[in-house]
Scaffold this motif. Structure first.
Motif, PDB file in Angstrom:
ATOM      1  N   ILE A 156     -63.352  19.505   0.344  1.00 20.77           N
ATOM      2  CA  ILE A 156     -63.720  20.553  -0.371  1.00 20.77           C
ATOM      3  C   ILE A 156     -64.555  21.456   0.267  1.00 20.77           C
ATOM      4  CG2 ILE A 156     -65.420  21.102  -2.342  1.00 20.77           C
ATOM      5  CD1 ILE A 156     -64.185  18.360  -3.357  1.00 20.77           C
ATOM      6  N   GLU A 157     -64.541  22.935   0.204  1.00 23.95           N
ATOM      7  CA  GLU A 157     -65.323  23.615   1.019  1.00 23.95           C
ATOM      8  C   GLU A 157     -66.413  24.228  -0.169  1.00 23.95           C
ATOM      9  OE1 GLU A 157     -62.706  26.686   2.290  1.00 23.95           O
ATOM     10  OE2 GLU A 157     -62.695  25.828   4.518  1.00 23.95           O
ATOM     11  N   VAL A 158     -67.692  24.368   0.585  1.00 25.76           N
ATOM     12  CA  VAL A 158     -68.776  24.817  -0.552  1.00 25.76           C
ATOM     13  C   VAL A 158     -69.495  25.681   0.483  1.00 25.76           C
ATOM     14  CG1 VAL A 158     -68.828  22.703  -1.549  1.00 25.76           C
ATOM     15  CG2 VAL A 158     -70.425  23.054   0.425  1.00 25.76           C
ATOM     16  N   MET A 159     -70.580  26.443  -0.257  1.00 24.13           N
ATOM     17  CA  MET A 159     -71.450  27.221   0.510  1.00 24.13           C
ATOM     18  C   MET A 159     -72.969  26.804   0.194  1.00 24.13           C
ATOM     19  SD  MET A 159     -69.949  31.087   0.123  1.00 24.13           S
ATOM     20  CE  MET A 159     -70.115  31.063  -1.659  1.00 24.13           C
ATOM     21  N   GLU A 160     -73.743  27.169   1.204  1.00 21.25           N
ATOM     22  CA  GLU A 160     -75.211  26.937   1.043  1.00 21.25           C
ATOM     23  C   GLU A 160     -75.685  27.356  -0.177  1.00 21.25           C
ATOM     24  OE1 GLU A 160     -77.412  27.882   4.540  1.00 21.25           O
ATOM     25  OE2 GLU A 160     -76.502  26.249   5.882  1.00 21.25           O
ATOM     26  N   GLY A 161     -76.420  26.651  -0.954  1.00 22.45           N
ATOM     27  CA  GLY A 161     -76.930  27.209  -2.189  1.00 22.45           C
ATOM     28  C   GLY A 161     -75.927  27.168  -3.429  1.00 22.45           C
ATOM     29  N   GLU A 162     -74.569  26.810  -3.325  1.00 18.07           N
ATOM     30  CA  GLU A 162     -73.713  26.922  -4.374  1.00 18.07           C
ATOM     31  C   GLU A 162     -73.970  25.809  -5.517  1.00 18.07           C
ATOM     32  OE1 GLU A 162     -68.813  27.746  -4.858  1.00 18.07           O
ATOM     33  OE2 GLU A 162     -69.855  26.591  -2.811  1.00 18.07           O
ATOM     34  N   THR A 163     -73.625  25.964  -6.535  1.00 17.93           N
ATOM     35  CA  THR A 163     -73.911  24.986  -7.731  1.00 17.93           C
ATOM     36  C   THR A 163     -72.123  24.596  -8.031  1.00 17.93           C
ATOM     37  OG1 THR A 163     -75.994  25.559  -8.374  1.00 17.93           O
ATOM     38  CG2 THR A 163     -74.640  24.257  -9.918  1.00 17.93           C
ATOM     39  N   ILE A 164     -71.851  23.496  -7.899  1.00 20.11           N
ATOM     40  CA  ILE A 164     -70.685  23.192  -8.484  1.00 20.11           C
ATOM     41  C   ILE A 164     -70.549  22.198  -9.357  1.00 20.11           C
ATOM     42  CG2 ILE A 164     -68.273  22.097  -7.474  1.00 20.11           C
ATOM     43  CD1 ILE A 164     -68.760  23.291  -4.969  1.00 20.11           C
ATOM     44  N   THR A 165     -69.863  22.079 -10.333  1.00 20.39           N
ATOM     45  CA  THR A 165     -69.473  21.052 -11.385  1.00 20.39           C
ATOM     46  C   THR A 165     -68.279  20.429 -10.829  1.00 20.39           C
ATOM     47  OG1 THR A 165     -70.646  21.931 -13.157  1.00 20.39           O
ATOM     48  CG2 THR A 165     -69.161  20.427 -13.700  1.00 20.39           C
ATOM     49  N   PHE A 166     -68.202  19.287 -10.323  1.00 19.37           N
ATOM     50  CA  PHE A 166     -67.029  18.506 -10.277  1.00 19.37           C
ATOM     51  C   PHE A 166     -66.752  17.624 -11.563  1.00 19.37           C
ATOM     52  CE2 PHE A 166     -69.571  18.577  -6.131  1.00 19.37           C
ATOM     53  CZ  PHE A 166     -68.720  19.183  -5.516  1.00 19.37           C
ATOM     54  N   VAL A 167     -65.443  17.867 -12.061  1.00 21.92           N
ATOM     55  CA  VAL A 167     -64.953  17.226 -13.143  1.00 21.92           C
ATOM     56  C   VAL A 167     -64.329  16.142 -12.398  1.00 21.92           C
ATOM     57  CG1 VAL A 167     -63.520  17.129 -15.422  1.00 21.92           C
ATOM     58  CG2 VAL A 167     -65.134  19.180 -14.569  1.00 21.92           C
TER      59      VAL A 167
END
Length: 177
Positions: free
Chosen positions: A65-76
């Motif tokens: 999974i790719e994310v960005m600094e400060g990003e909020t992700i909900t993982f289902v």
């Protein structure tokens, strides 16, 4: 023979020898000095994205999974397998520290290959309700919402004894803004 029977057999072997490795209580595996860099629990109402994660025998989908600094992700997170699995955001050091706790949960009947005994977990003070983690029986789904911190070495793994060691680990990489 179904492919998940081999890992179950290896877990059974691990359990027969786990008493020698069992250690003290809850807490070592979910928080360490990387916590600030990892980020913090996020607000699901303010999530930037939702990512569905399926857990099956010794695999995550997606596996990276790719994310960005400060990003909020909900993982289902869905356990689509036939045995208990965990989704745990963390580092190798955190997962290694969590091993004794997970072995103790298996040794004392708080968790079996396919069931979680929440009453026993509560009595022992090991509720396994950390914001960066979901421990699920087959067929269960949970949400983990996380706001990522600074770019750091980070991933997700299943810490049920024998699973991470069998390759049930996912990679998190940080994208450029």
């Amino acid at each position: 023979m179904k492919p998940y029977l081999t890992p179950i057999a290896s877990i059974a072997l691990l359990l027969t020898t786990s008493a020698a490795f069992a250690g003290p209580g809850h807490g070592d595996g979910h928080g360490d000095n990387h916590a600030a860099m990892m980020g913090q629990p996020g607000d699901a109402a303010k999530a930037d994205r939702v990512i569905n994660v399926s857990m099956t025998e010794m695999a995550f989908e997606p596996s990276s999974i790719e994310v960005m600094e400060g990003e909020t992700i909900t993982f289902v997170v869905s356990n689509d397998g036939e045995i208990v699995h965990e989704f745990n955001l963390g580092t190798e050091k955190m997962w290694q520290g969590h091993l004794d706790e997970m072995m103790k949960m298996m040794d004392t009947g708080m968790m079996t290959v396919d069931k979680i005994n929440h009453d026993k977990m509560m009595q022992a003070g090991m509720m396994h309700d950390d914001a960066n983690s979901a421990l699920l029986e087959p067929g269960q789904t949970a949400k983990v919402t996380w706001t990522f911190g600074e770019k750091t070495e980070l991933g997700f793994a299943c810490n049920v004894p024998g699973h991470r060691e069998s390759g049930m680990v996912g990679e998190i990489s940080f994208m450029q803004h």
